[in-house]
Enzyme design. Structure first.
Site, PDB file in Angstrom:
ATOM      1  N   ARG A   1      30.892 110.142  78.804  1.00 32.91           N
ATOM      2  CA  ARG A   1      30.929 108.798  79.412  1.00 32.91           C
ATOM      3  C   ARG A   1      29.689 108.523  80.262  1.00 32.91           C
ATOM      4  O   ARG A   1      29.261 107.377  80.402  1.00 32.91           O
ATOM      5  CB  ARG A   1      32.206 108.615  80.226  1.00 32.91           C
ATOM      6  CG  ARG A   1      33.454 108.731  79.348  1.00 32.91           C
ATOM      7  CD  ARG A   1      34.676 108.092  79.935  1.00 32.91           C
ATOM      8  NE  ARG A   1      35.871 108.639  79.312  1.00 32.91           N
ATOM      9  CZ  ARG A   1      36.339 108.290  78.113  1.00 32.91           C
ATOM     10  NH1 ARG A   1      35.720 107.367  77.403  1.00 32.91           N
ATOM     11  NH2 ARG A   1      37.428 108.851  77.626  1.00 32.91           N
TER      12      ARG A   1
ATOM     13  N   GLN B   1      47.670 113.626  82.671  1.00 35.08           N
ATOM     14  CA  GLN B   1      47.659 114.933  82.009  1.00 35.08           C
ATOM     15  C   GLN B   1      48.724 115.839  82.619  1.00 35.08           C
ATOM     16  O   GLN B   1      49.433 116.546  81.906  1.00 35.08           O
ATOM     17  CB  GLN B   1      46.276 115.567  82.107  1.00 35.08           C
ATOM     18  CG  GLN B   1      45.238 114.781  81.301  1.00 35.08           C
ATOM     19  CD  GLN B   1      43.849 115.386  81.362  1.00 35.08           C
ATOM     20  OE1 GLN B   1      43.598 116.325  82.102  1.00 35.08           O
ATOM     21  NE2 GLN B   1      42.943 114.825  80.578  1.00 35.08           N
TER      22      GLN B   1
ATOM     23  N   LYS C   1      36.337 115.594  86.847  1.00 33.68           N
ATOM     24  CA  LYS C   1      36.283 115.188  85.429  1.00 33.68           C
ATOM     25  C   LYS C   1      35.281 116.097  84.694  1.00 33.68           C
ATOM     26  O   LYS C   1      34.904 117.138  85.197  1.00 33.68           O
ATOM     27  CB  LYS C   1      35.899 113.708  85.337  1.00 33.68           C
ATOM     28  CG  LYS C   1      36.982 112.777  85.894  1.00 33.68           C
ATOM     29  CD  LYS C   1      38.230 112.825  85.045  1.00 33.68           C
ATOM     30  CE  LYS C   1      39.349 112.010  85.653  1.00 33.68           C
ATOM     31  NZ  LYS C   1      40.625 112.270  84.997  1.00 33.68           N
TER      32      LYS C   1
ATOM     33  N   ARG D   1      47.660 112.861  71.283  1.00 33.82           N
ATOM     34  CA  ARG D   1      49.123 112.907  71.314  1.00 33.82           C
ATOM     35  C   ARG D   1      49.723 112.758  69.922  1.00 33.82           C
ATOM     36  O   ARG D   1      50.778 113.326  69.632  1.00 33.82           O
ATOM     37  CB  ARG D   1      49.655 111.824  72.267  1.00 33.82           C
ATOM     38  CG  ARG D   1      49.428 112.213  73.756  1.00 33.82           C
ATOM     39  CD  ARG D   1      49.460 110.992  74.639  1.00 33.82           C
ATOM     40  NE  ARG D   1      49.420 111.276  76.063  1.00 33.82           N
ATOM     41  CZ  ARG D   1      48.307 111.526  76.776  1.00 33.82           C
ATOM     42  NH1 ARG D   1      47.124 111.550  76.170  1.00 33.82           N
ATOM     43  NH2 ARG D   1      48.371 111.747  78.077  1.00 33.82           N
TER      44      ARG D   1
ATOM     45  N   LYS E   1      41.299 107.942  72.310  1.00 32.76           N
ATOM     46  CA  LYS E   1      41.245 109.407  72.413  1.00 32.76           C
ATOM     47  C   LYS E   1      42.583 109.961  72.900  1.00 32.76           C
ATOM     48  O   LYS E   1      43.125 110.899  72.317  1.00 32.76           O
ATOM     49  CB  LYS E   1      40.100 109.805  73.354  1.00 32.76           C
ATOM     50  CG  LYS E   1      39.941 111.286  73.561  1.00 32.76           C
ATOM     51  CD  LYS E   1      38.536 111.641  74.010  1.00 32.76           C
ATOM     52  CE  LYS E   1      38.318 111.429  75.491  1.00 32.76           C
ATOM     53  NZ  LYS E   1      39.015 112.403  76.358  1.00 32.76           N
ATOM     54  N   SER E   2      43.119 109.382  73.959  1.00 29.03           N
ATOM     55  CA  SER E   2      44.395 109.884  74.513  1.00 29.03           C
ATOM     56  C   SER E   2      45.512 109.808  73.473  1.00 29.03           C
ATOM     57  O   SER E   2      46.323 110.724  73.345  1.00 29.03           O
ATOM     58  CB  SER E   2      44.809 109.039  75.717  1.00 29.03           C
ATOM     59  OG  SER E   2      43.940 109.258  76.787  1.00 29.03           O
TER      60      SER E   2
ATOM     61  N   ASP F   1      38.593 106.362  83.831  1.00 34.05           N
ATOM     62  CA  ASP F   1      37.486 106.744  82.946  1.00 34.05           C
ATOM     63  C   ASP F   1      36.393 105.670  82.874  1.00 34.05           C
ATOM     64  O   ASP F   1      35.328 105.904  82.303  1.00 34.05           O
ATOM     65  CB  ASP F   1      38.009 107.043  81.536  1.00 34.05           C
ATOM     66  CG  ASP F   1      38.869 108.315  81.524  1.00 34.05           C
ATOM     67  OD1 ASP F   1      38.727 109.145  82.445  1.00 34.05           O
ATOM     68  OD2 ASP F   1      39.682 108.470  80.595  1.00 34.05           O
TER      69      ASP F   1
ATOM     70  N   ARG G   1      31.818 113.184  88.526  1.00 30.56           N
ATOM     71  CA  ARG G   1      31.285 111.871  88.141  1.00 30.56           C
ATOM     72  C   ARG G   1      30.815 111.033  89.325  1.00 30.56           C
ATOM     73  O   ARG G   1      30.098 110.043  89.122  1.00 30.56           O
ATOM     74  CB  ARG G   1      32.317 111.102  87.294  1.00 30.56           C
ATOM     75  CG  ARG G   1      32.402 111.644  85.873  1.00 30.56           C
ATOM     76  CD  ARG G   1      33.287 110.814  84.964  1.00 30.56           C
ATOM     77  NE  ARG G   1      33.240 111.358  83.599  1.00 30.56           N
ATOM     78  CZ  ARG G   1      34.173 111.154  82.688  1.00 30.56           C
ATOM     79  NH1 ARG G   1      35.248 110.426  82.981  1.00 30.56           N
ATOM     80  NH2 ARG G   1      34.052 111.668  81.482  1.00 30.56           N
TER      81      ARG G   1
HETATM   82  C1  S3P Z   1      43.940 111.457  80.029  1.00 25.66           C
HETATM   83  C2  S3P Z   1      44.210 111.280  81.361  1.00 25.66           C
HETATM   84  C3  S3P Z   1      43.181 111.098  82.389  1.00 25.66           C
HETATM   85  C4  S3P Z   1      41.844 110.707  81.778  1.00 25.66           C
HETATM   86  C5  S3P Z   1      41.492 111.539  80.588  1.00 25.66           C
HETATM   87  C6  S3P Z   1      42.564 111.436  79.511  1.00 25.66           C
HETATM   88  C7  S3P Z   1      45.063 111.667  79.089  1.00 25.66           C
HETATM   89  O1  S3P Z   1      43.003 112.315  83.080  1.00 25.66           O
HETATM   90  O2  S3P Z   1      40.826 110.794  82.741  1.00 25.66           O
HETATM   91  O3  S3P Z   1      40.260 111.127  80.041  1.00 25.66           O
HETATM   92  O4  S3P Z   1      44.847 111.565  77.871  1.00 25.66           O
HETATM   93  O5  S3P Z   1      46.179 111.913  79.557  1.00 25.66           O
HETATM   94  P1  S3P Z   1      43.936 112.685  84.338  1.00 25.66           P
HETATM   95  O6  S3P Z   1      45.312 112.637  83.873  1.00 25.66           O
HETATM   96  O7  S3P Z   1      43.533 114.065  84.742  1.00 25.66           O
HETATM   97  O8  S3P Z   1      43.605 111.662  85.376  1.00 25.66           O
END
Ligand code: S3P
Length: 427
Positions: free
Chosen positions: A388, A170, A342, A28, A23-24, A315, A346
Site C-alpha cells: 500500500r 483479524q 501493519k 476467507r 483481498k480480505s 488500510d 505505516r
Molecule cells: C484484515 C483486517 C485488517 C486489515 C488487513 C486485512 C482482514 O487488519 O488491516 O489488511 O482481512 O481481516 P486488522 O484486523 O489487524 O486491523
C-alpha cells in the site's frame, strides 16, 4: 525487481476500471471453502501473492484447490478434511492468513507450524495467541508466543467471552474460527465495528453467527456447506484511484463492481468531508454490497480522522495522508496506533517517504499531522516491501513536478498485480 521510473501525469486521468477482487474476502473464500463440505467456487478471486499463499497453505493441509486466473474451485471435506502437514505453512507477507489460520488450527487435532516473511516475523501475534490460550489452545512462538514462527498443537477448545483490547477484524475472525469448533457459545465484544466479512461468510456457508451491537456470538459444533461466491472489487485497491481522480486536475474515473460494505467504506466519509466529487452510481445487495463509484477532480480541504472511523478505513490511511498533502489546511489522523503494526510501521514509512517528495508531515504516537497545499517535487522513494505504500507513492508521482523513482515496486503484487496496467489505461 528493478526500481521503476514514474512520470508526472500530463493531463487528467480518464476512463473506467474494474479493480481486482477484495483481498480480505478472497482469503476467507478459500478458508471457508476448505472447511465446508462440497465444492465452493469463487469468481473474481484476487490472484495476489497474499491470497495465493492462503491457497498454498490449505493445499498443504490436504485440501484440493484448483485455480485458474481469477477463478478458484475448492473441494472441501469439512473441518475434518484438514490433515496434518509436517513441514512449514508459509504465509509470506499475509497477516490475515497467519492470524485466521491460528484460530482455525487451534481446534484441529494435529500439530501445525506457521511461518512468514521478515515483516510477518515482526508483527504481534499475541493479540491472537492470548484469547486462543484462554480457550485452551496450545501455542508456542518466539517470545512466549508473541512472534512467528508459531507452533500450534490443536485440540479441544472451550467457548470464551472475550472483550477485544484492539479493534481488529483479524483477531475477531481468529476467535470466530476457534469458536466454531469450541464447546459452547463464544461471545466477542468489539471496541468499535471492524470489517464483518467473516460473519457474512459464515452465514453464506449456512452457519449461524449473531451480531448485536458490538457483540458477536457463535456456537461451536456447526458444519458448513459449500457456496458459490462472486468476490466484490477491493475498496482498498479502488481507494488509490479514487485519490488519483480527486487530485489530478481534469480527471474523471469510473470504478465498477467495488465492495461497498459499511465496515470498509470510511474512505467515502473522509473524502466527502474533504469536499471530493465522488458518487455511488449503482448499488446492489448480495452477500456483500457492491456498486460503481465515480470520481471527478475537485479541490480538497483538510479534515480530522479519528475514533470509530479508523477501523473502517485502516488500510486507506497511507493514501489519505497523500490527499492531506494536497488539501487546503491541515489534515489530522489520530487514534490510529494500529498503523504501527501493519506490513511496515505505516506512520513512519508514509511520513518518511512523502517527505522525500516534499510533503510536510509530523508523526505522533497514534497518527500524523499533515500540512496541506504542498507542492511535491519528485525524487527517489521506496515501498519498503509494503504494497500500500508502493501504490500510494505511485499515485503521488502523478502530481509531482519531476519524475519519481520507486524502489521495490514488486511488493504491489501482494494485493494488486495489475496495478500499473490499470494506471496506464487511465493516462
Ligand atoms: C484484515 C483486517 C485488517 C486489515 C488487513 C486485512 C482482514 O487488519 O488491516 O489488511 O482481512 O481481516 P486488522 O484486523 O489487524 O486491523
Amino acid at each position: 525487481m528493478e526500481p521503476i521510473l514514474l512520470e508526472p501525469a500530463a493531463k487528467g486521468l480518464y476512463g473506467e476500471l474494474k479493480v481486482p477482487g477484495d483481498k480480505s474476502i478472497s482469503h476467507r473464500a478459500v478458508m471457508f471453502g476448505a472447511i465446508s463440505s462440497g465444492i465452493t467456487t469463487a469468481k473474481n478471486f484476487l490472484p495476489g501473492e497474499d491470497c495465493l499463499n492462503t491457497v498454498s497453505c490449505f493445499r498443504k493441509l490436504g485440501v484440493d484447490i484448483e485455480t485458474s486466473g481469477t477463478e478458484v474451485r475448492i473441494n472441501g471435506k469439512g473441518l475434518d478434511g484438514l490433515k496434518e502437514f509436517e513441514g512449514l505453512l508459509d504465509v509470506g507477507n499475509s497477516g490475515t492468513t497467519i492470524r485466521l489460520m491460528m484460530g482455525l488450527l487451534s481446534g484441529r487435532p494435529f500439530t501445525s507450524h506457521i511461518t512468514g516473511d521478515e515483516s510477518i516475523a515482526k508483527r504481534p501475534m499475541n493479540r491472537v495467541t492470548s484469547p486462543l490460550l484462554e480457550m485452551g489452545a496450545k501455542i508456542e512462538g518466539r517470545e512466549n508466543g508473541k512472534y512467528a514462527p508459531i507452533t500450534i498443537s490443536g485440540g479441544r477448545l472451550n467457548a470464551l467471552t472475550y472483550s477485544m483490547p484492539v479493534a481488529s477484524a483479524q483477531v475477531k475472525s481468529a476467535v470466530l474460527l476457534a469458536g466454531l469448533q469450541a464447546e459452547g457459545e463464544t461471545v466477542i465484544k468489539e471496541l468499535a465495528p471492524t470489517r464483518d466479512h467473516t460473519e457474512r461468510m459464515i452465514r453464506l456457508f449456512g452457519g449461524n453467527v449473531t451480531t448485536s451491537g458490538k457483540n458477536i456470538s457463535i456456537k461451536g459444533g456447526q458444519q458448513l456447506k459449500a457456496a458459490d461466491i462472486e468476490v466484490p472489487g477491493d475498496i482498498s485497491s479502488a481507494a488509490f484511484f479514487l485519490a488519483a481522480g480527486s487530485i489530478v486536475p481534469g480527471s474523471e474515473i469510473l470504478l465498477r463492481n467495488v465492495g461497498l460494505n459499511w465496515t470498509r467504506s470510511g474512505i467515502f466519509d473522509v473524502m466527502e468531508k474533504m469536499g471530493a466529487n465522488l458518487s455511488i452510481d449503482r448499488k446492489e445487495e448480495s452477500f456483500e454490497p457492491v456498486g460503481d463509484i465515480r470520481i471527478n477532480y475537485s479541490k480538497l480541504k483538510g479534515t480530522t480522522i479519528e475514533g470509530g472511523l479508523i477501523p473502517r478505513l485502516i488500510d486507506e490511511l497511507p493514501i489519505i495522508a497523500l490527499l492531506g498533502t494536497q488539501a487546503e489546511g491541515e489534515t489530522i489522523i489520530r487514534d490510529a496506533a494500529e498503523l504501527r503494526v501493519k506490513e511496515t510501521d505505516r506512520i513512519e514509512t508514509v511520513a518518511a517517504e512523502l517527505r522525500k517528495l516534499g510533503a510536510q508531515i509530523e508523526t505522533t504516537d497514534d497518527g500524523m499531522v499533515i500540512t496541506g497545499g504542498t507542492n511535491l517535487h519528485g525524487g527517489t522513494v521506496s515501498s519498503h516491501g509494503d504494497h500500500r505504500i508502493g501504490m500510494m507513492l505511485a499515485i503521488a508521482s502523478l502530481i509531482c513536478k519531476k519524475e519519481v523513482t520507486l524502489e521495490d515496486p514488486a511488493s504491489i503484487a501482494i494485493s494488486y498485480p495489475n496495478f500499473f496496467t490499470h494506471l496506464a489505461k487511465l493516462r
